[in-house]
Motif scaffolding. Structure first.
Motif, PDB file in Angstrom:
ATOM      1  N   PRO A 130     -13.366  -4.903  -0.530  1.00 40.28           N
ATOM      2  CA  PRO A 130     -12.248  -4.052  -0.973  1.00 40.28           C
ATOM      3  C   PRO A 130     -11.787  -3.062   0.092  1.00 40.28           C
ATOM      4  O   PRO A 130     -10.632  -2.631   0.055  1.00 40.28           O
ATOM      5  CB  PRO A 130     -12.816  -3.327  -2.205  1.00 40.28           C
ATOM      6  N   MET A 131     -12.667  -2.713   1.039  1.00 36.27           N
ATOM      7  CA  MET A 131     -12.206  -1.873   2.143  1.00 36.27           C
ATOM      8  C   MET A 131     -11.123  -2.590   2.943  1.00 36.27           C
ATOM      9  O   MET A 131     -10.090  -2.003   3.287  1.00 36.27           O
ATOM     10  CB  MET A 131     -13.388  -1.499   3.048  1.00 36.27           C
ATOM     11  N   VAL A 132     -11.368  -3.867   3.236  1.00 38.17           N
ATOM     12  CA  VAL A 132     -10.373  -4.647   3.984  1.00 38.17           C
ATOM     13  C   VAL A 132      -9.138  -4.896   3.128  1.00 38.17           C
ATOM     14  O   VAL A 132      -8.006  -4.836   3.612  1.00 38.17           O
ATOM     15  CB  VAL A 132     -10.984  -5.981   4.457  1.00 38.17           C
ATOM     16  N   TRP A 133      -9.337  -5.170   1.828  1.00 38.00           N
ATOM     17  CA  TRP A 133      -8.187  -5.390   0.943  1.00 38.00           C
ATOM     18  C   TRP A 133      -7.288  -4.162   0.890  1.00 38.00           C
ATOM     19  O   TRP A 133      -6.088  -4.285   0.670  1.00 38.00           O
ATOM     20  CB  TRP A 133      -8.657  -5.748  -0.460  1.00 38.00           C
ATOM     21  N   GLY A 134      -7.866  -2.995   1.098  1.00 32.75           N
ATOM     22  CA  GLY A 134      -7.070  -1.777   1.097  1.00 32.75           C
ATOM     23  C   GLY A 134      -6.073  -1.700   2.234  1.00 32.75           C
ATOM     24  O   GLY A 134      -5.135  -0.896   2.192  1.00 32.75           O
ATOM     25  N   THR A 135      -6.249  -2.545   3.263  1.00 31.51           N
ATOM     26  CA  THR A 135      -5.287  -2.570   4.365  1.00 31.51           C
ATOM     27  C   THR A 135      -4.066  -3.418   4.057  1.00 31.51           C
ATOM     28  O   THR A 135      -3.106  -3.432   4.833  1.00 31.51           O
ATOM     29  CB  THR A 135      -5.947  -3.121   5.649  1.00 31.51           C
ATOM     30  N   THR A 136      -4.085  -4.140   2.928  1.00 33.06           N
ATOM     31  CA  THR A 136      -2.981  -5.054   2.609  1.00 33.06           C
ATOM     32  C   THR A 136      -1.651  -4.328   2.535  1.00 33.06           C
ATOM     33  O   THR A 136      -0.623  -4.822   3.032  1.00 33.06           O
ATOM     34  CB  THR A 136      -3.251  -5.767   1.266  1.00 33.06           C
ATOM     35  N   TYR A 137      -1.650  -3.137   1.922  1.00 30.67           N
ATOM     36  CA  TYR A 137      -0.392  -2.423   1.732  1.00 30.67           C
ATOM     37  C   TYR A 137       0.248  -2.039   3.058  1.00 30.67           C
ATOM     38  O   TYR A 137       1.434  -2.280   3.274  1.00 30.67           O
ATOM     39  CB  TYR A 137      -0.626  -1.179   0.863  1.00 30.67           C
ATOM     40  N   VAL A 138      -0.521  -1.462   3.954  1.00 33.41           N
ATOM     41  CA  VAL A 138       0.052  -1.021   5.226  1.00 33.41           C
ATOM     42  C   VAL A 138       0.399  -2.216   6.106  1.00 33.41           C
ATOM     43  O   VAL A 138       1.429  -2.213   6.805  1.00 33.41           O
ATOM     44  CB  VAL A 138      -0.896  -0.037   5.951  1.00 33.41           C
ATOM     45  N   VAL A 139      -0.411  -3.259   6.099  1.00 37.29           N
ATOM     46  CA  VAL A 139      -0.101  -4.453   6.892  1.00 37.29           C
ATOM     47  C   VAL A 139       1.164  -5.115   6.375  1.00 37.29           C
ATOM     48  O   VAL A 139       2.029  -5.541   7.161  1.00 37.29           O
ATOM     49  CB  VAL A 139      -1.288  -5.443   6.865  1.00 37.29           C
ATOM     50  N   THR A 140       1.297  -5.208   5.044  1.00 33.87           N
ATOM     51  CA  THR A 140       2.502  -5.796   4.459  1.00 33.87           C
ATOM     52  C   THR A 140       3.736  -4.996   4.839  1.00 33.87           C
ATOM     53  O   THR A 140       4.776  -5.554   5.220  1.00 33.87           O
ATOM     54  CB  THR A 140       2.376  -5.855   2.925  1.00 33.87           C
ATOM     55  N   THR A 141       3.643  -3.678   4.774  1.00 34.36           N
ATOM     56  CA  THR A 141       4.790  -2.811   5.049  1.00 34.36           C
ATOM     57  C   THR A 141       5.184  -2.843   6.518  1.00 34.36           C
ATOM     58  O   THR A 141       6.376  -2.894   6.850  1.00 34.36           O
ATOM     59  CB  THR A 141       4.459  -1.364   4.636  1.00 34.36           C
ATOM     60  N   VAL A 142       4.206  -2.848   7.403  1.00 35.05           N
ATOM     61  CA  VAL A 142       4.474  -2.683   8.829  1.00 35.05           C
ATOM     62  C   VAL A 142       4.679  -4.007   9.563  1.00 35.05           C
ATOM     63  O   VAL A 142       5.532  -4.107  10.449  1.00 35.05           O
ATOM     64  CB  VAL A 142       3.318  -1.896   9.497  1.00 35.05           C
TER      65      VAL A 142
END
Length: 325
Positions: free
Chosen positions: A27-39
């Protein structure tokens, strides 16, 4: 003689903590999904984003594991892959595209309570008052963290945000009920490959051809696929097999916490004092839910999970079953 208990306790504590830490990496890595998707990712391709994240990673793990499903595990892998990947990934990306910041996390915060409700009939795993209380606190904390004045919510994004944790909760409990017949690498590969394949026809129907990828998009999908899917799901499914369902259900709450931190650091989405209190409450709920405290009772030794009218010989099976998982 006084040092013997502490010497025995330390390795036991470490052995219990190791699967929690490795499973929490997912879930730590899954938490990067939002910023990676946006950027980094191309806009308006939630379904293809799910395919490109899951299918290549699943095929890679299947090749490394060199084991295919047998018998009833063909349809079980398809069911679990659909719940944990094929439905969850598109819903997650739809929420990430349509909702600001980590708003979708407010719905994901209910995941521990959903798992607790499902674990009773499917696993005969009774939720403890301890974890239920922390589950409620987690909902409060994440709600405080992600809500902000003036936020406008997209209806489709809200529906996706609700459906995603429901799908993941059902998949988590069924994974626990059915067990893992092979190692975590091929097991994760089965589900990622099955889930990614399920999304392909829907992606072609709704979004058309796959999007053209520039260098940032390739980097984004490589991160989400290799680290966020192949590695993270291997560790996740290994942890699901080792930990009680009630405990593992809290770990996805780490995802919105990471998303909030990255939103602050990368996207400039600062937290107010009110949101910061919610952040701390959610973090406390995640950490505290991993403990199994012993409550004082009339006998002085009875634990929380042993308050059962059944005879003592059968009551002891409940905590033993939970912690041996």
């Amino acid at each position: 003689m006084a040092t013997a208990p502490s010497a025995a306790t330390a390795p036991s504590s470490i052995s219990r903590g190791a699967p929690v830490l490795s499973t929490a990496f997912a879930p730590m890595v899954w938490g990067t999904t939002y910023v990676v998707t946006t950027v980094l990712l191309p806009a308006d391709h939630a379904l293809w984003s799910g395919v490109l994240r899951a299918l290549p990673a699943g095929l890679l793990l299947c090749a490394l594991g060199r084991t295919l499903p047998r018998g009833h595990w063909w349809w079980r892998a398809l069911v679990l892959g659909t719940l944990n990947i094929g439905a969850f990934f598109p819903l997650l990306f739809v929420a990430a595209y349509l909702l600001p910041g980590g708003i979708a996390a407010i719905f994901g915060a209910a995941s521990p309570l959903l798992v607790a409700a499902l674990a009773l009939p499917l696993l005969s795993e009774r939720p403890t008052a301890w974890r239920l209380c922390w589950g409620v606190l987690a909902v409060v904390g994440v709600t405080m963290m992600v809500l902000a004045p003036g936020v406008e919510l997209n209806l489709l994004g809200v529906l996706a945000g609700i459906a995603a944790p429901v799908s993941m909760a059902v998949g988590t409990v069924l994974s626990k009920r059915w067990g893992r017949p092979v190692g975590p690498v091929p097991y994760a590969g089965w589900q990622l490959a099955a889930g990614g394949s399920v999304i392909v026809p829907l992606a072609l129907l709704v979004e058309g051809a796959p999007p053209a990828l520039d260098a940032p998009a390739v980097a984004g999908y490589a991160w989400l696929g290799l680290v966020g899917a192949a590695l993270a799901y291997t560790l996740w499914f290994r942890g699901v097999g080792r930990m009680p369902a009630g405990a593992v259900a809290f770990l996805p709450l780490i995802s919105p916490l990471v998303a909030a931190v990255l939103g602050w650091c990368v996207l400039g989405e600062g937290l107010t004092a009110f949101q910061s209190v919610g952040f701390v409450l959610a973090l406390i709920a995640v950490a505290s839910s991993q403990r199994s405290p012993t409550w004082p009772s009339r006998s002085g030794t009875e634990s929380e999970t042993s308050h059962d009218p059944r005879p003592a010989a059968t009551t002891t099976n409940t905590p033993t079953k939970e912690h041996a998982a």
